[in-house]
Design a protein around this motif. Structure first.
Motif, PDB file in Angstrom:
ATOM      1  N   GLY A  16      38.302  19.447  22.937  1.00 54.72           N
ATOM      2  CA  GLY A  16      39.397  18.838  23.674  1.00 54.72           C
ATOM      3  C   GLY A  16      40.000  19.726  24.745  1.00 54.72           C
ATOM      4  N   ILE A  17      41.319  19.716  24.815  1.00 55.11           N
ATOM      5  CA  ILE A  17      42.038  20.460  25.842  1.00 55.11           C
ATOM      6  C   ILE A  17      41.763  21.958  25.746  1.00 55.11           C
ATOM      7  N   GLY A  18      41.805  22.514  24.534  1.00 53.29           N
ATOM      8  CA  GLY A  18      41.620  23.950  24.365  1.00 53.29           C
ATOM      9  C   GLY A  18      40.278  24.432  24.880  1.00 53.29           C
ATOM     10  N   ARG A  19      39.242  23.667  24.602  1.00 54.50           N
ATOM     11  CA  ARG A  19      37.897  24.035  25.055  1.00 54.50           C
ATOM     12  C   ARG A  19      37.827  24.020  26.578  1.00 54.50           C
ATOM     13  N   ALA A  20      38.375  22.974  27.175  1.00 52.02           N
ATOM     14  CA  ALA A  20      38.333  22.843  28.627  1.00 52.02           C
ATOM     15  C   ALA A  20      39.136  23.942  29.308  1.00 52.02           C
ATOM     16  N   VAL A  21      40.280  24.306  28.735  1.00 48.61           N
ATOM     17  CA  VAL A  21      41.104  25.371  29.311  1.00 48.61           C
ATOM     18  C   VAL A  21      40.390  26.719  29.203  1.00 48.61           C
ATOM     19  N   ALA A  22      39.749  26.983  28.069  1.00 48.59           N
ATOM     20  CA  ALA A  22      39.018  28.244  27.897  1.00 48.59           C
ATOM     21  C   ALA A  22      37.941  28.401  28.961  1.00 48.59           C
ATOM     22  N   LEU A  23      37.185  27.345  29.205  1.00 51.45           N
ATOM     23  CA  LEU A  23      36.130  27.399  30.214  1.00 51.45           C
ATOM     24  C   LEU A  23      36.711  27.599  31.612  1.00 51.45           C
ATOM     25  N   ARG A  24      37.817  26.940  31.889  1.00 47.36           N
ATOM     26  CA  ARG A  24      38.438  27.058  33.207  1.00 47.36           C
ATOM     27  C   ARG A  24      38.962  28.476  33.429  1.00 47.36           C
ATOM     28  N   LEU A  25      39.606  29.063  32.421  1.00 51.40           N
ATOM     29  CA  LEU A  25      40.124  30.421  32.561  1.00 51.40           C
ATOM     30  C   LEU A  25      38.994  31.434  32.734  1.00 51.40           C
ATOM     31  N   ALA A  27      36.132  30.882  34.061  1.00 53.44           N
ATOM     32  CA  ALA A  27      35.609  30.699  35.415  1.00 53.44           C
ATOM     33  C   ALA A  27      36.490  31.385  36.454  1.00 53.44           C
ATOM     34  N   GLU A  28      37.770  31.588  36.117  1.00 53.16           N
ATOM     35  CA  GLU A  28      38.689  32.257  37.036  1.00 53.16           C
ATOM     36  C   GLU A  28      38.775  33.758  36.799  1.00 53.16           C
ATOM     37  N   GLY A  29      37.955  34.270  35.867  1.00 58.31           N
ATOM     38  CA  GLY A  29      37.878  35.712  35.687  1.00 58.31           C
ATOM     39  C   GLY A  29      38.549  36.273  34.458  1.00 58.31           C
ATOM     40  N   GLY A  51      31.097  32.121  35.463  1.00 61.15           N
ATOM     41  CA  GLY A  51      32.045  32.798  36.327  1.00 61.15           C
ATOM     42  C   GLY A  51      32.195  34.252  35.971  1.00 61.15           C
ATOM     43  N   PRO A  52      33.127  34.916  36.601  1.00 65.80           N
ATOM     44  CA  PRO A  52      33.298  36.355  36.377  1.00 65.80           C
ATOM     45  C   PRO A  52      33.906  36.701  35.028  1.00 65.80           C
ATOM     46  N   GLY A  53      34.533  35.746  34.361  1.00 67.67           N
ATOM     47  CA  GLY A  53      35.139  36.016  33.059  1.00 67.67           C
ATOM     48  C   GLY A  53      34.175  35.765  31.918  1.00 67.67           C
ATOM     49  N   ARG A  54      34.699  35.806  30.700  1.00 69.13           N
ATOM     50  CA  ARG A  54      33.877  35.569  29.510  1.00 69.13           C
ATOM     51  C   ARG A  54      34.745  35.014  28.402  1.00 69.13           C
ATOM     52  N   ILE A  55      34.092  34.423  27.414  1.00 71.08           N
ATOM     53  CA  ILE A  55      34.780  33.890  26.240  1.00 71.08           C
ATOM     54  C   ILE A  55      34.299  34.653  25.014  1.00 71.08           C
ATOM     55  N   VAL A  56      35.235  35.174  24.260  1.00 67.05           N
ATOM     56  CA  VAL A  56      34.919  35.942  23.051  1.00 67.05           C
ATOM     57  C   VAL A  56      35.321  35.115  21.836  1.00 67.05           C
ATOM     58  N   PRO A  57      34.359  34.685  21.009  1.00 65.90           N
ATOM     59  CA  PRO A  57      34.718  33.911  19.811  1.00 65.90           C
ATOM     60  C   PRO A  57      35.549  34.739  18.835  1.00 65.90           C
TER      61      PRO A  57
END
Length: 255
Positions: A16-25, A27-29, A51-57
């Protein structure tokens, strides 16, 4: 806050929203620490980041206070935690005719206690640094009680009041707090609704509103704006008139 200021943390990030926000952030680094109960879903989310950022589980259950403290400790051991979006929440439609205390307890545990479990270590960290941005996802359903949502509306109203009180305490401490009040967003939670949802929004659009909105000043981030304004206006009515208007809008006055 900017990616250079530190990391971001999002709860309820697996959908939902949380997943979409994580991807957007990402992508912004931003380096985004993503928390939800499902480690598998978080790994899939991390692999999808661009994008320049990353997601850490960072798997965890917001109802577990010790785990929330451990999450914050793990993040801050790597560097400052600049932005936290406490987004985890559950919704189960429930009316007087099928009211269940155990179902109510689940919503209270996640929607309210889940936020307070994360707030304690977050406030300690950010106040000590004199810097940081807290964002809490409530809902327009917290303005006043809504049909099928006696307990859900109660939890979201509680979050709005909590943010208002904390905003008063945080003046002069360098920590900003934002309450996010979305309308209807097409998620797994809202898919159970059996009525037409006005101004229904997709998660990606909601994420854009949130990420862009958090860059601007202001305490409340509510969207769609027209829907929020309608609900706030109706909410000014006396109780009897408010109940009549909402029942009529749903066609319940003919039942």
């Amino acid at each position: 806050m900017r990616p250079a200021d530190g990391a971001a943390w999002i709860t309820g990030a697996s959908g939902g929203i949380g997943r979409a926000v994580a991807l957007r952030l990402a992508a912004e680094g931003w380096t985004v620490y993503a928390t939800a109960r499902s480690a598998e879903k978080l790994e899939l989310l991390a692999a999808e980041a661009t994008g320049p950022g990353r997601i850490v589980p960072m798997p965890g259950d917001v109802a577990d206070a010790a785990r929330m403290a451990a999450c914050v400790a793990g993040i801050t051991a790597e560097g400052p935690l600049a932005l936290a979006i406490l987004n985890a929440g559950i919704y189960t439609p429930m009316r007087a005719q099928n009211f269940r205390a155990d179902t109510a307890a689940q919503m209270l545990d996640v929607n309210l206690k889940g936020v307070t479990n994360a707030l304690e270590p977050l406030l300690e960290h950010m106040i000590a640094r004199g810097d940081g941005h807290l964002a809490i996802t409530a809902s327009v359903a917290g303005y006043r009680g809504l049909p099928d949502a006696a307990v859900y509306s109660a939890t979201k109203a509680g979050l709005i009041a909590m943010c208002e009180a904390l905003a008063m305490d945080l003046v002069g401490l360098g920590v900003r707090i934002t309450v996010i009040n979305p309308g209807f967003v097409a998620t797994e939670a809202t898919s159970v609704n059996e009525f037409d949802m006005p101004f229904l929004m997709q998660p990606d659009e909601a994420a854009t509103r949130i990420v862009e909105g958090l860059k601007k000043p202001g305490f409340e981030l509510a969207f769609p704006r027209r829907f929020a304004l309608i609900l706030k206006t109706i909410g000014l009515l006396p109780n009897r008139a408010y109940i009549w208007v909402v029942r009529k809008a749903l066609g319940w006055d003919k039942l």
